[in-house]
Motif scaffolding. Structure first.
Motif, mmCIF file in Angstrom:
data_model
loop_
_atom_site.group_PDB
_atom_site.id
_atom_site.type_symbol
_atom_site.label_atom_id
_atom_site.label_comp_id
_atom_site.label_asym_id
_atom_site.label_seq_id
_atom_site.Cartn_x
_atom_site.Cartn_y
_atom_site.Cartn_z
ATOM 1 N N ALA A 35 0.841 -1.206 0.000
ATOM 2 C CA ALA A 35 0.000 0.000 0.000
ATOM 3 C C ALA A 35 0.876 1.255 0.000
ATOM 4 C CB ALA A 35 -0.931 -0.009 1.199
ATOM 5 N N LEU A 36 1.936 1.238 0.770
ATOM 6 C CA LEU A 36 2.857 2.378 0.809
ATOM 7 C C LEU A 36 3.578 2.525 -0.529
ATOM 8 C CD1 LEU A 36 4.270 4.654 2.321
ATOM 9 C CD2 LEU A 36 5.876 2.951 3.218
ATOM 10 N N ARG A 37 3.993 1.415 -1.098
ATOM 11 C CA ARG A 37 4.698 1.422 -2.380
ATOM 12 C C ARG A 37 3.815 2.005 -3.488
ATOM 13 N NH1 ARG A 37 4.639 -1.675 -6.709
ATOM 14 N NH2 ARG A 37 6.515 -1.905 -7.941
ATOM 15 N N ALA A 38 2.528 1.772 -3.427
ATOM 16 C CA ALA A 38 1.612 2.179 -4.492
ATOM 17 C C ALA A 38 1.247 3.667 -4.462
ATOM 18 C CB ALA A 38 0.333 1.341 -4.413
ATOM 19 N N LEU A 39 1.602 4.382 -3.413
ATOM 20 C CA LEU A 39 1.236 5.799 -3.328
ATOM 21 C C LEU A 39 1.948 6.619 -4.394
ATOM 22 C CD1 LEU A 39 1.359 6.434 0.527
ATOM 23 C CD2 LEU A 39 -0.653 6.040 -0.900
ATOM 24 N N ASP A 40 1.226 7.579 -4.968
ATOM 25 C CA ASP A 40 1.862 8.488 -5.921
ATOM 26 C C ASP A 40 2.418 9.693 -5.159
ATOM 27 O OD1 ASP A 40 -0.326 10.126 -5.361
ATOM 28 O OD2 ASP A 40 -1.299 9.756 -7.277
ATOM 29 N N GLU A 41 3.096 10.565 -5.887
ATOM 30 C CA GLU A 41 3.755 11.719 -5.268
ATOM 31 C C GLU A 41 2.762 12.626 -4.546
ATOM 32 O OE1 GLU A 41 6.827 13.886 -3.896
ATOM 33 O OE2 GLU A 41 7.017 12.016 -5.022
ATOM 34 N N GLU A 42 1.586 12.818 -5.125
ATOM 35 C CA GLU A 42 0.568 13.673 -4.497
ATOM 36 C C GLU A 42 0.112 13.077 -3.162
ATOM 37 O OE1 GLU A 42 -1.934 16.648 -3.479
ATOM 38 O OE2 GLU A 42 -0.430 16.674 -5.070
ATOM 39 N N ALA A 43 -0.102 11.777 -3.144
ATOM 40 C CA ALA A 43 -0.528 11.125 -1.902
ATOM 41 C C ALA A 43 0.566 11.209 -0.839
ATOM 42 C CB ALA A 43 -0.908 9.671 -2.176
ATOM 43 N N LEU A 44 1.819 11.050 -1.252
ATOM 44 C CA LEU A 44 2.921 11.197 -0.295
ATOM 45 C C LEU A 44 2.973 12.621 0.257
ATOM 46 C CD1 LEU A 44 5.977 9.241 -1.756
ATOM 47 C CD2 LEU A 44 4.756 8.783 0.353
ATOM 48 N N SER A 45 2.770 13.591 -0.601
ATOM 49 C CA SER A 45 2.770 14.992 -0.156
ATOM 50 C C SER A 45 1.651 15.255 0.835
ATOM 51 C CB SER A 45 2.631 15.929 -1.351
ATOM 52 O OG SER A 45 3.757 15.832 -2.179
ATOM 53 N N GLN A 46 0.493 14.685 0.573
ATOM 54 C CA GLN A 46 -0.622 14.850 1.501
ATOM 55 C C GLN A 46 -0.308 14.218 2.856
ATOM 56 O OE1 GLN A 46 -4.120 13.357 -0.438
ATOM 57 N NE2 GLN A 46 -4.238 15.080 -1.849
#
Length: 138
Positions: A35-46
């Motif tokens: 689930a962590l691996r699948a996050l995109d840059e926008e989700a990581l920023s959030q």
């Protein structure tokens, strides 16, 4: 989609340096490395905007997640490689077994763990072979 790794469990064994990131990840409902691996840059920023988690540490954890999921490494082994400067699959694939042993051994000595090195030439070779098999062919 990558197959589910046998290491795709909760983040209970994260080092203390990632405690804020662990809180944010768990509060967001992420339950495993994939689930962590699948996050995109926008989700990581959030995620980085929540609490005291840093974008830098979240990206590091995502790199560990890639090694865990794609190469089926234990989270501790993936973290060791990341901290030793072999943070990506292409970097690991390009390394020699001696380079992996040298880098991980140097890190262990710098950390003064006092334990014998955990990576030997045979283990380093297995990891490199996994990384080379994973790499897309051009």
């Amino acid at each position: 989609m990558a197959p589910r790794s046998r290491n795709d469990g909760p983040f209970a064994d994260l080092p203390a340096s990632f405690r804020e990131e662990r809180r944010v990840i768990e509060a967001a409902g992420l339950t495993g490395w994939s689930a962590l691996r699948a996050l995109d840059e926008e989700a990581l920023s959030q995620l980085a905007r929540r609490g005291r988690a840093t974008a830098r540490n979240l990206r590091r954890l995502q790199g560990i997640a890639a090694l865990v999921c794609d190469l089926d490494l234990a989270p501790a082994d993936a973290a060791l490689l990341m901290h030793a400067g072999l943070a990506t699959i292409p970097a690991l694939a390009a390394a020699s077994p001696q380079d992996v042993v040298t880098r991980t051994g140097r890190l262990e000595r710098q950390l003064r763990t006092g334990r014998p090195p955990v990576v030997d030439l045979a283990l380093a070779q297995r990891w490199i072979q996994r990384a080379r098999r994973w790499q897309p062919t051009n």
